[in-house]
Design an enzyme around this catalytic site. Sequence first.
Site, PDB file in Angstrom:
ATOM      1  CB  ALA A   1       3.954  -1.495   0.118  1.00  0.00           C
ATOM      2  CG  PHE A   2      10.694  -0.567   1.489  1.00  0.00           C
ATOM      3  CD1 PHE A   2      11.087  -0.713   2.786  1.00  0.00           C
ATOM      4  CD2 PHE A   2      11.070   0.150   0.531  1.00  0.00           C
ATOM      5  CE1 PHE A   2      12.168   0.057   3.062  1.00  0.00           C
ATOM      6  CE2 PHE A   2      12.150   1.032   0.835  1.00  0.00           C
ATOM      7  CZ  PHE A   2      12.881   0.955   2.089  1.00  0.00           C
ATOM      8  CB  ILE A   3       6.603   1.972  -2.124  1.00  0.00           C
ATOM      9  CG1 ILE A   3       7.166   3.214  -2.857  1.00  0.00           C
ATOM     10  CG2 ILE A   3       5.345   1.585  -2.336  1.00  0.00           C
ATOM     11  CD1 ILE A   3       8.488   3.794  -3.210  1.00  0.00           C
ATOM     12  CE1 TYR A   4       1.584   1.258  -1.062  1.00  0.00           C
ATOM     13  CE2 TYR A   4       0.439   0.284   0.846  1.00  0.00           C
ATOM     14  CZ  TYR A   4       0.789   0.757  -0.553  1.00  0.00           C
ATOM     15  OH  TYR A   4      -0.045  -0.188  -1.305  1.00  0.00           O
ATOM     16  N   GLY A   5       6.199   4.396   2.991  1.00  0.00           N
ATOM     17  CA  GLY A   5       6.981   4.891   3.852  1.00  0.00           C
ATOM     18  C   GLY A   5       8.079   4.381   4.415  1.00  0.00           C
TER      19      GLY A   5
END
Length: 92
Positions: A49-53
């Site tokens: 996911a985008f939020i993962y890194g």
Amino acid sequence: RTVTPKNESITIPMPQIGFGTYKFKKNSGDAENAILEALRTGYRHIDTAFIYGGEQTEKEVGCAIQNSSRFGVSRDEIFLTSKQWRAYHGYD
């Protein structure tokens, strides 16, 4: 083990257990190396996911998939899931 969702005309087997990419250190190459190792050992579902890194982790996921043929894993064997962060939801 896989589950097979049914569409109107397409049946795609989806692995029930995926390899997650949450909490990898950005710009370290750790995500790419871990994904390659996961693919080498039999994982065929990668979750990101985008939020993962941000874009960096997703870039490393892409590089790992691109290099997966080193272990005899073709792209069509890999099931990739991702999520869009809520700040990017909206209307056209």
